[in-house]
Motif scaffolding. Sequence first.
Motif, short mmCIF file in Angstrom:
data_model
loop_
_atom_site.label_atom_id
_atom_site.label_comp_id
_atom_site.label_asym_id
_atom_site.label_seq_id
_atom_site.Cartn_x
_atom_site.Cartn_y
_atom_site.Cartn_z
N GLU A 111 -46.63 39.23 -88.63
CA GLU A 111 -45.49 38.51 -88.52
C GLU A 111 -44.35 39.30 -89.41
OE1 GLU A 111 -45.20 36.14 -85.13
OE2 GLU A 111 -43.60 35.83 -86.46
N SER A 112 -44.62 39.33 -90.52
CA SER A 112 -43.53 40.01 -91.40
C SER A 112 -43.04 41.33 -91.17
CB SER A 112 -43.95 40.05 -92.92
OG SER A 112 -44.99 40.73 -92.95
N THR B 148 -46.68 32.23 -79.61
CA THR B 148 -45.69 32.10 -78.79
C THR B 148 -45.63 30.79 -77.86
OG1 THR B 148 -46.86 33.66 -77.00
CG2 THR B 148 -45.22 34.58 -78.45
N ARG C 195 -38.94 38.32 -85.78
CA ARG C 195 -39.01 36.95 -85.77
C ARG C 195 -39.41 36.67 -87.19
NH1 ARG C 195 -43.07 33.24 -82.33
NH2 ARG C 195 -44.74 34.64 -83.35
N GLY C 196 -40.44 37.27 -87.86
CA GLY C 196 -40.95 37.10 -89.29
C GLY C 196 -39.80 37.39 -90.15
N ARG D 99 -37.27 34.74 -90.58
CA ARG D 99 -37.62 33.58 -91.24
C ARG D 99 -37.46 33.92 -92.74
NH1 ARG D 99 -37.84 30.11 -93.63
NH2 ARG D 99 -39.42 28.08 -93.65
N THR E 206 -46.32 39.63 -74.65
CA THR E 206 -46.56 39.19 -75.98
C THR E 206 -47.56 38.42 -76.41
OG1 THR E 206 -45.09 37.33 -75.89
CG2 THR E 206 -44.20 39.27 -76.88
N ASP F 284 -46.05 36.03 -97.01
CA ASP F 284 -46.63 35.97 -95.76
C ASP F 284 -47.18 34.87 -95.14
OD1 ASP F 284 -48.61 38.88 -97.16
OD2 ASP F 284 -47.19 38.93 -95.69
N GLY G 148 -40.66 35.19 -79.89
CA GLY G 148 -41.33 36.32 -80.26
C GLY G 148 -41.49 37.46 -79.29
N CYS H 237 -44.36 33.20 -92.84
CA CYS H 237 -44.39 33.97 -91.56
C CYS H 237 -45.39 33.37 -90.57
CB CYS H 237 -44.37 35.08 -91.59
SG CYS H 237 -42.91 36.18 -92.35
N TYR H 238 -46.12 32.60 -90.92
CA TYR H 238 -47.13 31.98 -90.12
C TYR H 238 -47.00 30.22 -90.04
CZ TYR H 238 -49.26 36.37 -89.54
OH TYR H 238 -49.42 37.58 -89.40
N LYS I 182 -37.19 32.20 -81.92
CA LYS I 182 -38.53 32.30 -82.35
C LYS I 182 -39.60 32.65 -81.11
CE LYS I 182 -38.45 30.56 -86.93
NZ LYS I 182 -37.25 31.05 -86.95
N TYR J 83 -44.75 28.80 -88.40
CA TYR J 83 -43.85 28.44 -87.12
C TYR J 83 -44.36 28.95 -85.78
CZ TYR J 83 -42.13 33.00 -88.10
OH TYR J 83 -42.22 34.25 -88.02
N ASP J 84 -44.16 28.56 -84.71
CA ASP J 84 -44.37 29.48 -83.58
C ASP J 84 -43.28 29.28 -82.70
OD1 ASP J 84 -46.76 26.89 -82.38
OD2 ASP J 84 -44.74 26.88 -82.32
N ALA J 85 -43.16 29.45 -81.39
CA ALA J 85 -42.12 29.39 -80.52
C ALA J 85 -41.53 28.32 -80.11
CB ALA J 85 -42.32 30.41 -79.43
#
Lengths: 446, 458
Positions: free
Chosen positions: A37-38, B74, A42-43, A46, B138, B24, A22, B27-28, A20, B30-32
């Motif tokens: 993200e999708s 990230t 990475r998205g 998930r 990034t 959607d 990115g 997809c938000y 993850k 989590y992070d790194a």
Amino acid sequence: MAAANNSLASAENEIRKCMKCGNCRAVCPVFGETGTESGVARGKIRLAEAIINNELEVNPEIAKRLDLCLACKACATNCPSGVRFDHIILAAREEIAKNRQHSLEELAKPWKSPLLFKITSNRKIFHSLLRVAAKTQKPLVKGQPVMRHLPLGLSELTSYRSLPVISDLPFRDIIKNYRQEIPVLKGKLIFFSGCAIDFAYPEVGVSLVKVLNRRGYEVLFPQSQACCGTPLRYMGDINPVKKMACENIRAVENMLREEKAVGVITACPTCTGAWVHDYPNLFKGESEWLKRIEYIEEKMVEFTRFVAANQPCEQDKNRESNEIKPKLRLTYHDSCHMKRHLGIFNEPREILKGLAGAEYIEMPKADACCGCGGSFSLKFPEVSAGILGKKLSNIKKTEADVVVTGCPGCLMQIKGGLDKAGQKTRAMHIAEVIAGIEEDDGNPGE
Amino acid sequence: MDKKILTQLNTILGKNNVQTTFEDLICYSYDATAGETGCLPEAVVTPENSQAVVELVKLANEYKIPLYPRGAGTNLSGGTIPVHGGIVVSFAKMNKILEINIENLTATVQPGVVIQSLNEAVMPHGLFYPPDPGTVATATMGGSVAECAGGLRGLKYGVTKHYIMGLEVVVPNGDIIRVGGKTVKNVTGYDLTKLFTGSEGTLGIITEITVRLAPAPEARRSMMAVFGSLDDAAHTITGIIKNKVIPATLEIMDNTTIRMVEEYARVGLPVDAEAVLLIEVDGITEVIEKEAQLVLDVCKKNNAQKIQIAETDSERDKLWAARRAALPALSRVKSTTILEDATVPRSQIPAMIRAVKEISLKHNLIIGTFGHAGDGNLHPTILCDARDEEEMNRVKLAVDDIFRTAIELGGTLSGEHGIGSAKADYLEWELGSAGISVMTKIKEALDPNGIMNPGKFI
């Protein structure tokens, strides 16, 4: 983790590798357009996890987001963890295809879903339809060399690029009556053309024949060859693909044996990838078929690779002295399949740099995706257009006369985009460029 | 999400800037940050301008809805992971470079600008923005300010906080303030610019950033030195500084890291070396020639077994390939990679590296240490499997030991990654209850409803 469905189980190892971090965001052409993200690997990973974990049911929302990928492998190439995202996205699409519910949009516009592409799996019907389309398209074409405007609901297909006209005479017909001129016969080569060259760009096939003839090879075309199966494969619909693979294997091996051909040439990297990567996977564990595929693959060579290794002995030196004529400025676009799936990117440049009367200029971000992605450009025209726009702008920076590519898909996208944008640069397949320069007048005319 | 609130969000931001679909939201979540599982936010919004953020914050404050500002997601400390539902505020659409001012050597950007994009824009003018975390391609400016990102150039050029001249911030009650500015000196009031820099989104949302630019160095010289003893490497580090050479980069890799890198990238590192140093000096050509020679002498004096100097750009890239391969090489060993950030004073680097080695043996874990030897910011990296509960318990104990050791050696929990949710538990070890009390008072004063990135370090 809940019991994994078969298709995604094969990709679980890859999914687990994802840190993850990115990094994919830095290189993904789709993310470059959507910023979501999708829209990036990475998205999507998930989301694939969510399917495996039963966090959600397969539904049109997730199908749409997993469709939104060019499979260009920019992410996989840039991934510090070595995640092979292309494996994940194809496995995910296979899983979704099993339970595909078509959204209203897909039902209204069948070119956005596997529904329409199923036709490719029946060679006779598919080819007949294309021939019919060649006749019926005439009112839409209005005497132009390309289709610039499609009516009503289809208009979004030509909103950002013109489409090729389906040829009156596909390559498979042309080759039957074409008189091949071979100075000294070294051997026979079988040509697996793929649908795009066959029906939309037969002139590329003809150029290929000229180039190979000049090098001492007769070109043979097995008429029973069918679509390589990639459009359906990339939509996750793998059952028909196996049948198509069988047809193609039979078509090629028969002619290979009967004619004692020395090789099998491909000029479309997508088709080449199907043979080299997908077919062996489809027949995993079936040693008979794998042997047959190996028999063909040992002899299979992509066109630029073959030409780079078979340059004619005498170069036309007299053209070098022709200082008055300005050099033809060439630049090269790396197709994603050519560079990242097949690893071919040096040979085309070698060839172009060695062409008499031509000057080679490297394009910025030459290996950035053109946005075609086959059916992607039909499903997501806005995203495709955005990505194409960046490519066209990089082409403009080179001020090249011709942008060269080794992929008919990229050719379609870039040629159509240049036409719509009114840019002066011409787009050509590398076969056409070589054939044109090697012709007497040395100018690859259209 | 409450329908009334959703309607107001749509009005404030525009319907196409509000996402509530499960596919959607997930997809938000989590992070790194490894091993941190978040929860689903209730919505993800993409404001297009500061005014939208103002209205959003006012709404959130009124209904006590948590807000989670996010750039590229990230960061490595859980800073952008939603913890109590709430709204993720993504700056994907506020990504313009507003101004590059050559005369004043400043640039003004929106928070969503990727750090590399800023550098690409100022490079043609012979300038650069020095802070270079590993994620420059990034990570966004907003994120790097909120986390006070570091990078390889920290010793010579400093970190993010040394380059932030001014900010526009929306504070929790919906007020919008402009702090700092384009002047080189500014002592008007409290240094709020420094307060918000590194505040990890807990005191307000940054909507505009003015940075200081520096003249780009005209030349650079890189070299790699291999050492059979950790002490020799350590003496080299201090020796270089004693000679008044401040390299742009001074990186170290320990034996575990060297072996993994060699296995993965095969760059020709001797696998029995105790440490490898990667050094780069940059600046005016005549000066760096002199500095490079001094560095070379120090390496030789301290028994460097092998020294490679890059003469061309491609040779330089080859040397740096080894350092760049450190994280990828380590991350491929096992499925989970926990990258820590414990920092010690430069003189304590050998002690820290040795301590980490002992900790790895004590808890039977694979830990590789690499990092910014020049400024003491090391990255002990634990290779494990998040699915193995027993192993993860040992990892927790190892992390405790690493933090304890760093603090005992006069160091800190985090040099550049931030505290976030990942290290919040350890904060009192370093700051003491009195220190925490001061921070809590500031937080409560500015954010009485606790809407700004709750569940993190404060």
